[in-house]
Design an enzyme around this catalytic site. Structure first.
Site, mmCIF file in Angstrom:
data_model
loop_
_atom_site.group_PDB
_atom_site.id
_atom_site.type_symbol
_atom_site.label_atom_id
_atom_site.label_comp_id
_atom_site.label_asym_id
_atom_site.label_seq_id
_atom_site.Cartn_x
_atom_site.Cartn_y
_atom_site.Cartn_z
ATOM 1 N N GLU A 90 -0.170 -4.253 11.728
ATOM 2 C CA GLU A 90 0.597 -3.897 10.538
ATOM 3 C C GLU A 90 2.055 -4.324 10.705
ATOM 4 O O GLU A 90 2.700 -4.760 9.762
ATOM 5 C CB GLU A 90 0.507 -2.390 10.310
ATOM 6 C CG GLU A 90 1.218 -1.919 9.075
ATOM 7 C CD GLU A 90 1.100 -0.428 8.874
ATOM 8 O OE1 GLU A 90 0.434 -0.018 7.906
ATOM 9 O OE2 GLU A 90 1.672 0.326 9.680
ATOM 10 N N HIS A 99 3.596 -4.971 3.903
ATOM 11 C CA HIS A 99 3.563 -5.468 5.279
ATOM 12 C C HIS A 99 3.106 -6.919 5.291
ATOM 13 O O HIS A 99 2.373 -7.361 4.404
ATOM 14 C CB HIS A 99 2.592 -4.655 6.139
ATOM 15 C CG HIS A 99 2.944 -3.220 6.275
ATOM 16 N ND1 HIS A 99 3.943 -2.779 7.107
ATOM 17 C CD2 HIS A 99 2.442 -2.113 5.672
ATOM 18 C CE1 HIS A 99 4.031 -1.457 7.023
ATOM 19 N NE2 HIS A 99 3.130 -1.035 6.147
ATOM 20 N N ASP A 112 -4.610 -10.678 -0.020
ATOM 21 C CA ASP A 112 -3.304 -11.334 0.078
ATOM 22 C C ASP A 112 -2.522 -11.195 -1.224
ATOM 23 O O ASP A 112 -3.020 -11.514 -2.312
ATOM 24 C CB ASP A 112 -3.482 -12.812 0.430
ATOM 25 C CG ASP A 112 -2.174 -13.457 0.850
ATOM 26 O OD1 ASP A 112 -1.334 -12.774 1.469
ATOM 27 O OD2 ASP A 112 -2.004 -14.655 0.564
ATOM 28 N N HIS A 113 -1.290 -10.705 -1.087
ATOM 29 C CA HIS A 113 -0.398 -10.458 -2.220
ATOM 30 C C HIS A 113 -1.026 -9.520 -3.253
ATOM 31 O O HIS A 113 -0.866 -9.688 -4.460
ATOM 32 C CB HIS A 113 0.069 -11.770 -2.855
ATOM 33 C CG HIS A 113 1.003 -12.514 -1.969
ATOM 34 N ND1 HIS A 113 0.559 -13.382 -1.001
ATOM 35 C CD2 HIS A 113 2.341 -12.471 -1.856
ATOM 36 C CE1 HIS A 113 1.605 -13.871 -0.343
ATOM 37 N NE2 HIS A 113 2.706 -13.333 -0.847
ATOM 38 N N CYS A 129 6.115 5.987 4.120
ATOM 39 C CA CYS A 129 4.877 5.304 3.711
ATOM 40 C C CYS A 129 4.262 5.926 2.465
ATOM 41 O O CYS A 129 3.341 5.360 1.887
ATOM 42 C CB CYS A 129 3.867 5.309 4.849
ATOM 43 S SG CYS A 129 4.395 4.343 6.271
ATOM 44 N N HIS A 131 0.847 -1.193 0.000
ATOM 45 C CA HIS A 131 0.000 0.000 0.000
ATOM 46 C C HIS A 131 0.881 1.239 0.000
ATOM 47 O O HIS A 131 2.097 1.166 0.098
ATOM 48 C CB HIS A 131 -0.981 0.003 1.178
ATOM 49 C CG HIS A 131 -0.365 0.291 2.511
ATOM 50 N ND1 HIS A 131 -0.953 1.108 3.442
ATOM 51 C CD2 HIS A 131 0.795 -0.112 3.074
ATOM 52 C CE1 HIS A 131 -0.191 1.189 4.529
ATOM 53 N NE2 HIS A 131 0.875 0.444 4.330
ATOM 54 N N HIS A 178 5.030 0.140 -0.601
ATOM 55 C CA HIS A 178 5.751 -0.648 0.402
ATOM 56 C C HIS A 178 4.778 -1.697 0.922
ATOM 57 O O HIS A 178 3.578 -1.596 0.693
ATOM 58 C CB HIS A 178 6.297 0.233 1.543
ATOM 59 C CG HIS A 178 5.241 0.806 2.428
ATOM 60 N ND1 HIS A 178 4.468 1.889 2.070
ATOM 61 C CD2 HIS A 178 4.821 0.426 3.660
ATOM 62 C CE1 HIS A 178 3.623 2.174 3.043
ATOM 63 N NE2 HIS A 178 3.810 1.293 4.017
#
Length: 137
Positions: A126, A41, A79-80, A33, A14, A39
């Site tokens: 996070e 998490h 996810d991903h 960020c 994100h 980037h």
């Protein structure tokens, strides 16, 4: 009334950025960020429901059902993925951990309502040091 929590994990990218702000203001407010190249998490999602124990099963909700709801309604979508670009329930929203948790709550609530349990909270880690928890409106 008893509470039961299920943990799931997902990896996602994100960026915190406002198009109506200058690059320097975004960097001042969001720091790294706001990286234009995104980037990521490794998130941990904790979903807690509450209800009464069914005298026949001893369950508040079957954990297989809880897992299925969370995975089908949230995990497969995030996810991903890039939370800003790929996730339907995040379109047009700031992809902060706070907003992500609120939106996940809103996605899950009707599905748990159908199962006869109350969605108590969504907690989203996070990082190992940063987490938010949302209890609904």
């Amino acid at each position: 009334m008893i509470h039961i929590t299920r943990r799931e994990r997902f990896c996602a990218a994100h960026k915190l950025y406002r198009a109506d702000w200058s690059v320097s203001k975004n960097e001042a407010v969001f720091g790294s960020c706001s990286n234009p190249n995104w980037h990521g998490h490794n998130y941990e999602l904790f979903v807690t429901v509450k209800g009464n124990i069914d005298p026949e099963t001893g369950f508040v909700i079957d954990l297989k059902t809880m897992k299925h709801i969370i995975n089908e309604q949230v995990i497969v979508k995030v996810d991903h993925k890039n939370l800003n670009l790929d996730v339907d329930f995040m379109q047009g929203k700031m992809a902060s951990t706070e907003v992500i948790a609120v939106e996940i709550f809103h996605v899950l609530k009707p599905f748990f309502d159908k199962e006869g349990v109350l969605l108590h909270s969504v907690k989203l880690h996070e990082t190992e040091n940063n987490a938010v928890e949302y209890f609904g409106d």
